[in-house]
Design a protein around this motif. Structure first.
Motif, mmCIF file in Angstrom:
data_model
loop_
_atom_site.group_PDB
_atom_site.id
_atom_site.type_symbol
_atom_site.label_atom_id
_atom_site.label_comp_id
_atom_site.label_asym_id
_atom_site.label_seq_id
_atom_site.Cartn_x
_atom_site.Cartn_y
_atom_site.Cartn_z
ATOM 1 N N ASP A 110 47.374 34.635 56.739
ATOM 2 C CA ASP A 110 46.678 35.211 57.897
ATOM 3 C C ASP A 110 45.715 36.325 57.492
ATOM 4 O OD1 ASP A 110 47.976 33.533 59.761
ATOM 5 O OD2 ASP A 110 49.726 34.865 59.778
ATOM 6 N N GLY A 111 45.157 36.204 56.304
ATOM 7 C CA GLY A 111 44.182 37.175 55.843
ATOM 8 C C GLY A 111 44.768 38.397 55.171
ATOM 9 N N ASP A 112 46.090 38.503 55.117
ATOM 10 C CA ASP A 112 46.719 39.670 54.485
ATOM 11 C C ASP A 112 46.549 39.657 52.966
ATOM 12 O OD1 ASP A 112 47.526 40.565 56.939
ATOM 13 O OD2 ASP A 112 49.619 39.946 56.725
ATOM 14 N N VAL A 113 46.478 38.459 52.387
ATOM 15 C CA VAL A 113 46.339 38.317 50.942
ATOM 16 C C VAL A 113 44.984 37.686 50.651
ATOM 17 C CG1 VAL A 113 47.285 37.276 48.837
ATOM 18 C CG2 VAL A 113 48.830 38.049 50.665
ATOM 19 N N GLN A 147 35.827 37.712 36.563
ATOM 20 C CA GLN A 147 36.985 38.496 36.989
ATOM 21 C C GLN A 147 37.599 37.908 38.243
ATOM 22 O OE1 GLN A 147 36.959 43.032 37.232
ATOM 23 N NE2 GLN A 147 36.795 42.518 39.396
ATOM 24 N N ALA A 148 38.916 37.825 38.268
ATOM 25 C CA ALA A 148 39.655 37.407 39.462
ATOM 26 C C ALA A 148 40.556 38.565 39.876
ATOM 27 C CB ALA A 148 40.491 36.166 39.181
ATOM 28 N N SER A 149 40.568 38.884 41.156
ATOM 29 C CA SER A 149 41.398 39.984 41.635
ATOM 30 C C SER A 149 42.168 39.559 42.875
ATOM 31 C CB SER A 149 40.550 41.224 41.930
ATOM 32 O OG SER A 149 39.611 40.958 42.955
ATOM 33 N N GLN A 150 43.319 40.184 43.062
ATOM 34 C CA GLN A 150 44.156 39.908 44.217
ATOM 35 C C GLN A 150 44.389 41.201 44.988
ATOM 36 O OE1 GLN A 150 45.567 39.044 41.013
ATOM 37 N NE2 GLN A 150 44.557 37.066 41.057
ATOM 38 N N LYS A 151 44.218 41.120 46.312
ATOM 39 C CA LYS A 151 44.476 42.265 47.174
ATOM 40 C C LYS A 151 45.467 41.874 48.259
ATOM 41 C CE LYS A 151 39.979 44.557 46.616
ATOM 42 N NZ LYS A 151 38.816 45.147 47.311
ATOM 43 N N ILE A 152 46.321 42.823 48.613
ATOM 44 C CA ILE A 152 47.252 42.644 49.721
ATOM 45 C C ILE A 152 46.995 43.765 50.716
ATOM 46 C CG2 ILE A 152 49.663 42.620 50.445
ATOM 47 C CD1 ILE A 152 50.416 41.517 47.739
ATOM 48 N N LEU A 153 46.659 43.389 51.954
ATOM 49 C CA LEU A 153 46.354 44.353 53.011
ATOM 50 C C LEU A 153 45.282 45.342 52.551
ATOM 51 C CD1 LEU A 153 49.981 44.992 54.323
ATOM 52 C CD2 LEU A 153 48.201 43.609 55.386
#
Length: 246
Positions: A110-113, A147-153
């Protein structure tokens, strides 16, 4: 015990040590009331995670700490639950968007990650100035990265980067010098190690790659996920990259 099994066992033990904050023994787990999620010691509470980030010497820790502190308490706890959710842990290591353009992004949960990818190049021209055939890269040393990055909230959790350094004479790539990689990882439930970088020339392309070995500890069980990250470029400046399971 074969090589891969041994490597995974060692990686899992290494992760346990990291989760323990550098002390001997394994990390303890804390049940989060009302969520059904079991958190490890470094993510048991917002205060514990803030302590974990504050003690980190890894580049980017201050940014992640600032982003985390900016979240309301309810979202801080949701973020920590995501860090310890095995489905999210696996999703964070799933294929990042292939980078055939400057930036790409994929949203989940739901867009959080959010998983983002970027690619770019830098240039050091031959003195006094590089020259180039029509439509081709100027003569000199180039370095392209993906570069690959991951964000949460909205909080930066993990960044994986690979780059390749190469030389063009203004007409074609004549030499691939080296490749390398770098990481930032602020998920206390995941340990990520980098294999030996590889650089090579394939036709008109300069290529660079690294293999990342990720160990996820969840409720005492180790999960191993291996990823290959690659970047490439040609004499016209076309670049691309990917991060995928192997």
């Amino acid at each position: 015990m074969n090589r891969r099994t041994a490597a995974r066992t060692i990686a899992a033990l290494g992760t346990a040590a990291i989760l323990a904050g550098g002390t001997m023994g394994t990390a303890t787990a804390a049940d989060t009331a009302g969520t059904g999620t079991t958190r490890n010691a470094q993510t048991a509470t917002p205060a514990a995670y803030i302590t974990y980030l504050s003690a980190s010497r890894e580049e980017g820790a201050a940014q992640t700490l600032k982003e985390f502190k900016a979240l309301p308490v309810a979202k801080q706890n949701k973020y920590l639950d995501y860090l310890n959710d095995p489905k999210v842990l696996k999703a964070l290591m799933e294929d990042a968007p292939r980078a055939d353009r400057a930036e790409s992004r994929t949203s989940m949960f739901d867009g959080d990650v959010v998983v983002e990818s970027r690619q770019q190049a830098t240039f050091a021209p031959d003195a006094p100035a590089g020259s180039a055939a029509l439509g081709k890269l100027s003569r000199g040393t180039w370095e392209s990265w993906y570069q690959a990055s991951q964000k949460i909230l909205g909080v930066t959790v993990t960044k994986l980067k690979v780059w390749v350094n190469y030389y063009t004479d203004g007409n074609k790539i004549t030499r691939v010098n080296f490749a390398d990689g770098a990481k930032r990882n602020f998920n206390a439930a995941v340990s990520i190690s980098m294999g030996v970088p590889k650089a090579w020339k394939d036709g008109s392309y300069a290529n660079g790659s690294v293999v990342w070995e990720g160990s996820i500890i969840y409720k005492g069980f180790g999960i191993q996920i291996d990823k290959r990250q690659k970047v490439w470029a040609n004499e016209y400046g076309y670049r691309g990259g990917y991060l995928k399971n192997i």
